[in-house]
Design a protein around this motif. Structure first.
Motif, PDB file in Angstrom:
ATOM      1  N   ASP A 111       0.842  -1.184   0.000  1.00 50.41           N
ATOM      2  CA  ASP A 111       0.000   0.000   0.000  1.00 50.41           C
ATOM      3  C   ASP A 111       0.883   1.243   0.000  1.00 50.41           C
ATOM      4  OD1 ASP A 111      -1.957   1.853   0.209  1.00 50.41           O
ATOM      5  OD2 ASP A 111      -2.650   1.285   2.205  1.00 50.41           O
ATOM      6  N   VAL A 112       0.867   1.972  -1.155  1.00 50.09           N
ATOM      7  CA  VAL A 112       1.726   3.155  -1.282  1.00 50.09           C
ATOM      8  C   VAL A 112       0.919   4.438  -1.140  1.00 50.09           C
ATOM      9  CG1 VAL A 112       3.409   1.975  -2.712  1.00 50.09           C
ATOM     10  CG2 VAL A 112       1.476   3.105  -3.808  1.00 50.09           C
ATOM     11  N   ASN A 113      -0.325   4.310  -0.717  1.00 52.42           N
ATOM     12  CA  ASN A 113      -1.148   5.495  -0.545  1.00 52.42           C
ATOM     13  C   ASN A 113      -0.715   6.233   0.720  1.00 52.42           C
ATOM     14  OD1 ASN A 113      -3.105   7.423  -0.559  1.00 52.42           O
ATOM     15  ND2 ASN A 113      -4.798   6.046  -0.034  1.00 52.42           N
ATOM     16  N   THR A 114      -0.066   7.383   0.514  1.00 55.86           N
ATOM     17  CA  THR A 114       0.468   8.123   1.650  1.00 55.86           C
ATOM     18  C   THR A 114      -0.420   9.307   2.032  1.00 55.86           C
ATOM     19  OG1 THR A 114       1.819   9.434   0.133  1.00 55.86           O
ATOM     20  CG2 THR A 114       2.831   7.481   1.101  1.00 55.86           C
ATOM     21  N   SER A 115      -1.601   9.411   1.426  1.00 53.00           N
ATOM     22  CA  SER A 115      -2.472  10.535   1.729  1.00 53.00           C
ATOM     23  C   SER A 115      -2.956  10.445   3.175  1.00 53.00           C
ATOM     24  CB  SER A 115      -3.661  10.559   0.776  1.00 53.00           C
ATOM     25  OG  SER A 115      -4.434   9.392   0.910  1.00 53.00           O
ATOM     26  N   ASP A 116      -3.015  11.605   3.823  1.00 52.47           N
ATOM     27  CA  ASP A 116      -3.428  11.685   5.224  1.00 52.47           C
ATOM     28  C   ASP A 116      -4.893  12.120   5.245  1.00 52.47           C
ATOM     29  OD1 ASP A 116      -3.814  12.361   7.926  1.00 52.47           O
ATOM     30  OD2 ASP A 116      -1.679  12.815   8.146  1.00 52.47           O
ATOM     31  N   PRO A 117      -5.767  11.303   5.832  1.00 53.86           N
ATOM     32  CA  PRO A 117      -7.191  11.653   5.825  1.00 53.86           C
ATOM     33  C   PRO A 117      -7.564  12.788   6.766  1.00 53.86           C
ATOM     34  CG  PRO A 117      -6.854   9.662   7.112  1.00 53.86           C
ATOM     35  CD  PRO A 117      -5.516  10.010   6.501  1.00 53.86           C
ATOM     36  N   ARG A 118      -6.660  13.194   7.632  1.00 51.22           N
ATOM     37  CA  ARG A 118      -6.984  14.254   8.581  1.00 51.22           C
ATOM     38  C   ARG A 118      -7.174  15.589   7.855  1.00 51.22           C
ATOM     39  NH1 ARG A 118      -2.126  14.005  12.728  1.00 51.22           N
ATOM     40  NH2 ARG A 118      -1.025  13.895  10.710  1.00 51.22           N
ATOM     41  N   PRO A 119      -8.089  16.414   8.316  1.00 47.37           N
ATOM     42  CA  PRO A 119      -8.321  17.707   7.650  1.00 47.37           C
ATOM     43  C   PRO A 119      -7.136  18.651   7.816  1.00 47.37           C
ATOM     44  CG  PRO A 119      -9.622  17.525   9.662  1.00 47.37           C
ATOM     45  CD  PRO A 119      -9.033  16.174   9.429  1.00 47.37           C
ATOM     46  N   LEU A 120      -7.096  19.628   6.930  1.00 52.95           N
ATOM     47  CA  LEU A 120      -6.054  20.651   6.959  1.00 52.95           C
ATOM     48  C   LEU A 120      -6.495  21.842   7.797  1.00 52.95           C
ATOM     49  CD1 LEU A 120      -4.853  20.804   3.232  1.00 52.95           C
ATOM     50  CD2 LEU A 120      -3.460  20.127   5.202  1.00 52.95           C
ATOM     51  N   PHE A 121      -5.537  22.425   8.487  1.00 52.10           N
ATOM     52  CA  PHE A 121      -5.765  23.662   9.231  1.00 52.10           C
ATOM     53  C   PHE A 121      -4.628  24.622   8.907  1.00 52.10           C
ATOM     54  CE2 PHE A 121      -7.946  20.374  11.592  1.00 52.10           C
ATOM     55  CZ  PHE A 121      -9.138  20.978  11.963  1.00 52.10           C
ATOM     56  N   SER A 203       7.207  39.736   8.738  1.00 46.42           N
ATOM     57  CA  SER A 203       5.980  40.256   9.356  1.00 46.42           C
ATOM     58  C   SER A 203       5.168  39.198  10.082  1.00 46.42           C
ATOM     59  CB  SER A 203       5.102  40.914   8.287  1.00 46.42           C
ATOM     60  OG  SER A 203       4.732  39.968   7.289  1.00 46.42           O
ATOM     61  N   GLY A 204       5.514  37.902   9.929  1.00 48.57           N
ATOM     62  CA  GLY A 204       4.727  36.892  10.624  1.00 48.57           C
ATOM     63  C   GLY A 204       5.069  35.482  10.176  1.00 48.57           C
ATOM     64  N   ASN A 205       4.349  34.530  10.721  1.00 47.82           N
ATOM     65  CA  ASN A 205       4.554  33.109  10.431  1.00 47.82           C
ATOM     66  C   ASN A 205       3.257  32.465   9.951  1.00 47.82           C
ATOM     67  OD1 ASN A 205       7.296  32.988  11.217  1.00 47.82           O
ATOM     68  ND2 ASN A 205       6.689  32.831  13.377  1.00 47.82           N
ATOM     69  N   VAL A 206       3.428  31.402   9.154  1.00 48.91           N
ATOM     70  CA  VAL A 206       2.281  30.626   8.648  1.00 48.91           C
ATOM     71  C   VAL A 206       2.571  29.150   8.861  1.00 48.91           C
ATOM     72  CG1 VAL A 206       0.902  30.021   6.632  1.00 48.91           C
ATOM     73  CG2 VAL A 206       1.745  32.355   6.904  1.00 48.91           C
ATOM     74  N   ILE A 207       1.602  28.443   9.401  1.00 49.76           N
ATOM     75  CA  ILE A 207       1.715  26.992   9.586  1.00 49.76           C
ATOM     76  C   ILE A 207       0.494  26.327   8.955  1.00 49.76           C
ATOM     77  CG2 ILE A 207       1.620  25.114  11.276  1.00 49.76           C
ATOM     78  CD1 ILE A 207       3.269  26.781  13.154  1.00 49.76           C
ATOM     79  N   VAL A 208       0.741  25.322   8.119  1.00 54.19           N
ATOM     80  CA  VAL A 208      -0.323  24.463   7.598  1.00 54.19           C
ATOM     81  C   VAL A 208      -0.131  23.095   8.240  1.00 54.19           C
ATOM     82  CG1 VAL A 208      -1.396  23.447   5.560  1.00 54.19           C
ATOM     83  CG2 VAL A 208      -0.381  25.729   5.425  1.00 54.19           C
ATOM     84  N   ALA A 209      -1.162  22.595   8.900  1.00 52.42           N
ATOM     85  CA  ALA A 209      -1.033  21.364   9.677  1.00 52.42           C
ATOM     86  C   ALA A 209      -2.240  20.457   9.456  1.00 52.42           C
ATOM     87  CB  ALA A 209      -0.894  21.688  11.162  1.00 52.42           C
ATOM     88  N   ARG A 210      -2.066  19.199   9.852  1.00 53.58           N
ATOM     89  CA  ARG A 210      -3.167  18.232   9.827  1.00 53.58           C
ATOM     90  C   ARG A 210      -3.468  17.781  11.255  1.00 53.58           C
ATOM     91  NH1 ARG A 210      -4.898  16.473   4.978  1.00 53.58           N
ATOM     92  NH2 ARG A 210      -3.520  16.741   3.164  1.00 53.58           N
ATOM     93  N   ALA A 211      -4.754  17.663  11.553  1.00 55.27           N
ATOM     94  CA  ALA A 211      -5.168  17.204  12.878  1.00 55.27           C
ATOM     95  C   ALA A 211      -6.598  16.687  12.778  1.00 55.27           C
ATOM     96  CB  ALA A 211      -5.078  18.331  13.901  1.00 55.27           C
ATOM     97  N   GLU A 212      -6.961  15.836  13.718  1.00 54.74           N
ATOM     98  CA  GLU A 212      -8.323  15.308  13.722  1.00 54.74           C
ATOM     99  C   GLU A 212      -9.338  16.412  14.016  1.00 54.74           C
ATOM    100  OE1 GLU A 212      -9.234  12.441  12.798  1.00 54.74           O
ATOM    101  OE2 GLU A 212      -7.332  11.358  12.729  1.00 54.74           O
ATOM    102  N   GLU A 213      -8.991  17.289  14.962  1.00 59.11           N
ATOM    103  CA  GLU A 213      -9.883  18.368  15.362  1.00 59.11           C
ATOM    104  C   GLU A 213      -9.062  19.620  15.618  1.00 59.11           C
ATOM    105  OE1 GLU A 213     -11.826  16.848  18.786  1.00 59.11           O
ATOM    106  OE2 GLU A 213     -13.241  15.595  17.661  1.00 59.11           O
ATOM    107  N   ILE A 214      -9.735  20.735  15.679  1.00 61.84           N
ATOM    108  CA  ILE A 214      -9.034  22.006  15.845  1.00 61.84           C
ATOM    109  C   ILE A 214      -8.583  22.228  17.285  1.00 61.84           C
ATOM    110  CG2 ILE A 214     -11.111  23.376  16.301  1.00 61.84           C
ATOM    111  CD1 ILE A 214      -9.855  25.587  14.551  1.00 61.84           C
TER     112      ILE A 214
END
Length: 354
Positions: A111-121, A203-214
């Protein structure tokens, strides 16, 4: 006696097929059948004939008897046929064998499916005016982000301008490269704190992350070293409904991308809904969107979307700002706050797939 005769026949067939290699298997069977199952019983004739004549007549009669039996067995599977003679195994029998591979069953693959089902934040955090973190504080921030590779997809920082060539301090002094190097050396000895430099490069920082909930992600964000040092003027954290439409996923061009972070005015869900199709059409026709999608309310899908986050290609900051001003959302007065800045990446390894 029949079973025994049949066993003998099979044995003799096997032996004959080996011993008489110039005959076909059917010819060997016919020979065994003639010699053992149907013996030729022919009288040699009158005794008063010379022996030579008797032998000649006997041979003629034998030949006629054999011919008669062959005619009776015409079409029988045991009939001798010269066309069926055995040939050496090295021969291809007049046909070139097809040695092309035969497709087999599919080979099982891991199984080479590396997609993460968790939503993006996405978290966008802008520094206090005229302030930036010291080198020590920046190092602590990068270390903090690097320890969360099970969450982080992107870790970037926002520039306040495309270029800082010949920038001036608040008192009008122009700093040379040597002056900047000296400031860097001084900064290494400072505590992890925010510095009031009179000019702001980042001027600031940006983070894109995956998690089950916010909620768990929000708790982790509270440990941000820059946040603990009181370095942020504004912070936002939303679920990012990133679009997978190919027209909104153009390859990133060489050089910095530009982040466009927009938050809606309160209670403008109906305006967003009415303007959405025009907004999407405008984005797709631009051919410059690298990543894009709506920002969802903290209350979830029921409460609707409350913003937009885009990462786009552009010539420079001024050109991107002019283009963003043509957004149907902007034209309709949907946004309460818009932040547009060049976006660069921190050197963080082993990030999740976006």
């Amino acid at each position: 006696a029949l079973p025994g005769a049949m066993r003998m026949l099979l044995l003799l067939i096997s032996l004959t097929a080996v011993q008489v290699s110039s005959l076909s298997l059917s010819a060997a069977v016919a020979r065994v059948q003639t010699r053992y199952l149907h013996p030729v019983m022919v009288s040699k004739g009158p005794r008063d004939l010379p022996d030579e004549e008797q032998d000649r007549l006997w041979k003629q009669e034998q030949q006629r008897e054999l011919q008669r039996r062959q005619e009776e067995n015409e079409g029988n599977e045991f009939e001798e046929d010269e066309r069926d003679k055995l040939v050496e195994m090295s021969s291809d029998l007049g046909r070139v064998p097809d040695l092309s591979p035969i497709p087999g069953p599919p080979v099982p693959q891991p199984d080479v499916n590396t997609s993460d089902p968790r939503p993006l934040f996405v978290a966008v955090r802008t520094f206090n005016p005229r302030q930036m973190p010291s080198d020590t504080l920046t190092e602590q921030y990068v270390e903090w982000v690097s320890e969360a590779t099970d969450l982080i997809c992107r870790a970037g920082y926002l520039l306040s301008a495309d270029s800082f060539d010949g920038f001036e301090e608040a008192d009008g002094t122009v700093l040379s490269d040597e002056d900047l190097d000296e400031l860097d050396e001084q900064d290494k000895d400072l505590e992890p704190e925010m510095q009031d430099l009179g000019v702001q490069f980042v001027s600031g920082n940006v983070i894109v992350a995956r998690a089950e909930e916010i909620e768990p992600l929000d708790e982790w964000m509270q440990e941000d070293p820059i946040g603990e040092a009181g370095g942020y003027e504004q912070t936002s954290l939303h679920r990012w409904l990133r679009s997978d439409d190919v027209k909104l996923n153009h390859p990133q061009v060489q050089g910095p991308s530009y982040l466009i972070h927009c938050l809606d005015k309160d209670g403008q869900g109906d305006l967003r809904a009415r303007t959405r199709e025009a907004h999407l059409q405008w984005l797709m026709e631009s051919g410059r969107v690298h990543l894009g999608g709506a920002l969802q309310s903290h209350e979830g899908e029921v409460a609707g979307n409350v913003g937009t986050l885009l990462v786009v290609n552009g010539e420079d900051l001024h050109e991107v700002r002019q283009w963003a001003a043509e957004d149907p959302y902007t034209q309709a007065g949907l946004f309460a706050r818009v932040n547009i800045a060049p976006l660069l990446e921190y050197n963080v390894q082993d990030l999740l797939e976006l």
